[in-house]
Design a protein around this motif. Structure first.
Motif, PDB file in Angstrom:
ATOM      1  N   TRP A   1      55.629 -88.154  45.744  1.00  0.00           N
ATOM      2  CA  TRP A   1      56.627 -88.128  44.668  1.00  0.00           C
ATOM      3  C   TRP A   1      57.979 -88.538  45.254  1.00  0.00           C
ATOM      4  CZ3 TRP A   1      55.764 -88.100  39.711  1.00  0.00           C
ATOM      5  CH2 TRP A   1      56.720 -87.684  38.795  1.00  0.00           C
TER       6      TRP A   1
ATOM      7  N   ASP B   1      49.430 -85.830  32.677  1.00  0.00           N
ATOM      8  CA  ASP B   1      48.198 -85.094  32.941  1.00  0.00           C
ATOM      9  C   ASP B   1      47.596 -85.536  34.275  1.00  0.00           C
ATOM     10  OD1 ASP B   1      45.297 -84.465  32.810  1.00  0.00           O
ATOM     11  OD2 ASP B   1      45.758 -83.764  30.791  1.00  0.00           O
TER      12      ASP B   1
ATOM     13  N   ARG C   1      57.919 -83.405  33.569  1.00  0.00           N
ATOM     14  CA  ARG C   1      56.520 -83.840  33.626  1.00  0.00           C
ATOM     15  C   ARG C   1      55.573 -82.638  33.737  1.00  0.00           C
ATOM     16  NH1 ARG C   1      52.322 -84.757  36.918  1.00  0.00           N
ATOM     17  NH2 ARG C   1      50.890 -86.417  36.246  1.00  0.00           N
TER      18      ARG C   1
ATOM     19  N   HIS D   1      39.667 -81.441  27.061  1.00  0.00           N
ATOM     20  CA  HIS D   1      39.249 -82.653  27.792  1.00  0.00           C
ATOM     21  C   HIS D   1      38.997 -82.387  29.277  1.00  0.00           C
ATOM     22  CE1 HIS D   1      43.601 -82.554  28.584  1.00  0.00           C
ATOM     23  NE2 HIS D   1      43.379 -83.302  29.630  1.00  0.00           N
TER      24      HIS D   1
ATOM     25  N   TRP E   1      42.057 -75.533  34.576  1.00  0.00           N
ATOM     26  CA  TRP E   1      42.792 -75.671  33.311  1.00  0.00           C
ATOM     27  C   TRP E   1      41.829 -75.633  32.124  1.00  0.00           C
ATOM     28  CZ3 TRP E   1      48.137 -75.833  33.452  1.00  0.00           C
ATOM     29  CH2 TRP E   1      48.704 -75.976  34.729  1.00  0.00           C
TER      30      TRP E   1
ATOM     31  N   LEU F   1      51.547 -78.885  31.494  1.00  0.00           N
ATOM     32  CA  LEU F   1      51.131 -77.565  31.016  1.00  0.00           C
ATOM     33  C   LEU F   1      50.561 -77.697  29.593  1.00  0.00           C
ATOM     34  CD1 LEU F   1      53.454 -74.420  31.074  1.00  0.00           C
ATOM     35  CD2 LEU F   1      51.966 -74.875  29.174  1.00  0.00           C
TER      36      LEU F   1
ATOM     37  N   LEU G   1      60.759 -84.107  37.329  1.00  0.00           N
ATOM     38  CA  LEU G   1      59.471 -83.518  37.692  1.00  0.00           C
ATOM     39  C   LEU G   1      59.193 -82.293  36.818  1.00  0.00           C
ATOM     40  CD1 LEU G   1      57.082 -83.264  39.931  1.00  0.00           C
ATOM     41  CD2 LEU G   1      58.430 -81.286  40.565  1.00  0.00           C
TER      42      LEU G   1
END
Lengths: 298, 525
Positions: free
Chosen positions: A34, B317, B199, A282, A278, B204, B196
């Protein structure tokens, strides 16, 4: 002697707490890249370029500049360049505030050197000891003056600038008042009782030799407040001086490619074997990351 | 006087709109023309307002339905808290935990970042669009509901936020009022990244609650994984388009080029954003002309995942991001190519080259690179094959955030433009300091209800101002001008901005990709 004991406890506390904090952050799992440019260690690409500008970059040697990185860090640490460029009004106070605190750290070190000289029986008749003591005086006065101006300025700005006020919690004001109280007690001690910082040096000596010593009321209050602050600080965002290392070196400048082998790859393999937890429809809850990302058509 | 909206207000007055942007707040355009006097966003119909959650700023991107019972609301609140807990846990969020916690825990709230945000500035400094606003909301929810500070300590620390459906819904919408350009993070003295955090909020909602814009999820990543491309382009349709492209190349240039498709053992697999094939086929055509002239060993792919460079997972995601990455790389493995080259698509550059780097293991970690150094190499080192002639067209360069600020690919495209045009001029600011086009993080493809109004009037406004400033003394219609935009999503946004602000009609300004400009300077020698 109780004042020295309080100081030992608080110093031990902040050292241990900082160590735990650093260890906890450093121990967090490898994250996805990042980075954010400019990355200071990119050699010859001060405009913000990266090694990815090269054709077949994975075949080329990495050109890293340690000097470039140090230069960048120094500009930030000693001049607060980002703040200077982008928020000049805040810089007018945050710069003296932080530089004042750095000077006070330096002052503490100089007191330590002076105290060691005393322990070894050297007096001001020795030239370098005299020099150290004068330097201590100059550093201390400058440090107290700048941090006082800075903390008062920051406090006023936070109270009147709507941009800051709206996002300032009582804790933010409390933190500044706390620091101001410590430096003001130092100022009082210096002005009313201790113009040459002899008391302060004696106290430093007593900390090294585990022996009692005389203090003045302002100094006693200052030391007590400082001790409390050192215990309080690790629980606040004021540790950003320490965590800045991670935001830069471990996030913004972390541009190490994995190239399909080596240490990074081993870590990634391990992480992909963890389950995905999670719950959205999906996501295949409970399966390993590896299975989810390599297999499903969702 | 503008009302300053406190973070605690995010959960209050569910039936009132938190912000209405008045046209007078917007940054004025340098040309001072009256096109902007209409309301900033179209008012939703009563039916839409009753049906969808729009209490943030009267704009709908997520089409959230309001819960009808208290139980339903409690369930949603609980699901949000579960997601937040996962976001902050090592086991559940290894992908971004460290950067997230650093940004949540150590912000000094100095607000330096606000001055860097093109959306905050263009909107007339609306409080809810401030980079720190949504981060502060998340921070306060975390402190109050997960760190269990209790009511007294929360009050002492000034945390009066209430977690309810209104807070959740507004926060979800608010996470789609930032383009993730990360200009704010770039100037933060402490290195805090509000982009960040934004995002992660999106993540979440998507990964735990299944909430994401339809254009990014159902019609985006889900469709890409099923059909092959988020545009819906199927392998068969791609083959038809390629045939059309070959015909068009012959028609325009007289060159008979056979575009290589699914050629096993080629050196390069070139992956374009599939939107190029549909909306701007001249871009992949230009690549084909350049690559063939340079004598490269390359191929396109018609395999599922092989002809779509986009990866919308990058914006919302991690699981979808990883799934798409693996699909793309799998195609390259099957073809046995030496490397993947990504066409002019900024977020695809970032997702496949950088972000994917710590997702792809061993045999999947095939070398991946930007098309920019390759084009630069061709322009400078293979010119005897491509025969370029320097022209004097007036051109400026838009820097796609993902490619430039987030990857450091800054100079190759500039060196090319300086080489092919004698009248290249920079925008200010440019390079890693550039402004986002306003289409970043999925906005260029998000067109729900009145969101396009906001996208044009607010998100893209700074870029339009920048373009007009760059060409201010040559705005006259008689002078043709180009904005080189080497990114498909930026190009999509430019197309809409140019249309909305009538930049082509009024000022003779065009947007174009880089490869097209290179081809235009090739001679037939």
């Amino acid at each position: 002697m109780w004042l020295q004991i309080v100081m030992y406890i608080s110093l031990t506390f902040i050292i241990v707490a900082s160590f735990i904090k650093v260890r906890r952050i450093a121990g967090q799992p490898l994250h996805l890249r990042w980075e954010l440019y400019p990355v200071a260690h990119e050699k010859g690409r001060e405009y913000g370029g990266s090694y990815l500008e090269q054709l077949d970059w994975w075949t080329k040697p990495r050109r890293r500049s340690f000097f470039g990185m140090v230069k960048y860090i120094m500009r930030e640490a000693l001049w607060f360049e980002k703040c200077y460029r982008n928020n000049r009004r805040l810089w007018c106070f945050t710069f003296p505030f932080h530089i004042g605190l750095f000077l006070l750290l330096g002052w503490s070190f100089l007191l330590f050197v002076g105290a060691m000289a005393m322990i070894f029986g050297m007096t001001e008749s020795t030239a370098w000891v005299m020099a150290i003591n004068y330097l201590t005086l100059a550093t201390g006065v400058a440090g107290f003056a700048l941090s006082t101006i800075g903390s008062i300025g920051l406090l006023i700005r936070r109270s009147i600038d709507q941009n800051l006020k709206l996002y300032s919690s009582p804790t933010d004001y409390f933190n500044l008042i706390f620091i101001l109280a410590i430096v003001l007690s130092g100022v009082c001690s210096w002005y009313f009782f201790d113009p040459g910082f002899a008391y302060a040096r004696e106290f430093m000596k007593s900390l090294i030799t585990f022996a009692p010593t005389a203090t003045n009321p302002a100094m006693m209050i200052g030391i007590l407040l400082l001790a409390l602050f050192l215990v309080y600080m690790p629980f606040t965002h004021m540790m950003h001086g320490l965590t800045k290392y991670f935001t830069y070196h471990r996030v913004c400048w972390d541009d190490d490619p994995s190239l399909g082998d080596g240490n990074i790859q081993d870590k990634v393999v391990k992480l992909l074997n963890q389950p995905v937890t999670w719950s959205a429809p999906h996501i295949q809850h409970g399966k390993k990351w590896k299975e989810v990302v390599q297999g499903a058509d969702e | 006087m503008k009302r300053r909206i406190d973070t605690r207000e995010i959960g209050c007055n569910p039936n009132e709109q938190l912000l209405t942007i008045g046209v007078e707040s917007l940054t004025p355009l340098p040309d001072g023309k009256g096109i902007d006097n209409s309301p900033v966003v179209k008012l939703l119909t009563t039916e839409q307002r009753n049906h969808y959650e729009c209490s943030l700023d009267g704009i709908v991107t997520l089409r959230l339905l309001k819960p009808t019972t208290k139980e339903e609301e409690s369930k949603l609140v609980q699901s949000f808290l579960d997601g937040l807990r996962k976001l902050l846990s090592e086991k559940d969020n290894w992908t971004f935990l460290q950067p997230l916690l650093l940004s949540l825990d150590y912000c000094a709230k100095c607000q330096t970042c606000s001055g860097a945000c093109p959306i905050y500035l263009a909107s007339g400094r609306q409080e809810i669009y401030r980079p720190t606003y949504r981060s502060e909301v998340l921070r306060q929810i975390k402190e109050k509901y997960l760190d269990k500070k209790g009511k007294v300590l929360s009050k002492l620390t000034g945390n009066l936020i209430e977690l309810n459906w209104t807070t959740i819904a507004r926060l979800a919408e608010l996470s789609y009022r930032c383009t993730l350009c990360r200009r704010c993070a770039q100037i933060c003295p402490v290195g805090i990244d509000n982009g960040l955090i934004t995002r992660e909020i999106r993540k979440l909602f998507s990964q735990e609650m299944g909430i994401a814009p339809k254009e990014l999820h159902e019609s985006g990543t889900v469709k890409q994984l099923k059909v092959g491309a988020s545009t819906g382009l199927t392998p068969k349709a791609l083959k038809d388009i390629i045939q059309f492209m070959e015909e068009e190349i012959e028609e325009k240039t007289g060159k008979k080029i056979r575009i290589p498709l699914d050629r096993e053992g080629a050196d390069i697999l070139l992956i374009h954003n599939s939107g190029e094939f549909i909306s701007w086929p001249e871009n992949p055509e230009a690549f084909a002309i350049i690559f063939e002239a340079a004598g490269l060993s390359w191929t396109l792919s018609s395999d599922l995942g092989g002809y779509e460079a986009t990866n919308y997972g990058a914006w919302y995601d991690d699981v979808q991001l990883a799934r798409i990455t693996y699909k793309q790389v799998e195609v390259a493995r099957k073809l046995g190519v030496k490397k993947i080259v990504i066409g002019e698509c900024g977020h695809a550059h970032k997702a496949l080259t950088v972000t994917a780097d710590r997702l792809l293991t061993r045999e999947f970690n095939i070398p991946r690179e930007s098309c920019m150094p390759l084009l630069e190499d061709i322009v400078f080192n293979k010119r005897n094959r491509v025969h370029l002639r320097r022209n004097d067209f007036l051109v400026t360069l838009h820097d796609p955030c993902n490619m430039v600020r987030l990857m450091g690919i800054v100079e190759p495209q500039r060196r090319i433009l300086r080489e092919i045009s004698s009248r290249f001029r920079e925008m200010e600011p440019h390079g890693v300091d550039n402004y986002c086009c306003g289409g970043g993080s999925g906005f260029s493809i998000m067109n729900s209800m009145n969101f396009p109004d906001w996208k044009m009037r607010v998100a893209g406004r700074t870029k339009v101002i920048q373009i007009l400033e760059t060409f201010k003394e040559v705005l006259d219609r008689s002078i043709k001008k180009y904005v080189c935009t080497p990114c498909s999503n930026c190009k999509g946004q430019m197309r809409d901005l140019f249309d909305h602000y009538e930049l082509q009609e009024r000022y003779n300004i065009f947007y174009t990709g880089l490869a097209e400009l290179i081809v235009n300077t090739m001679t037939n020698e």
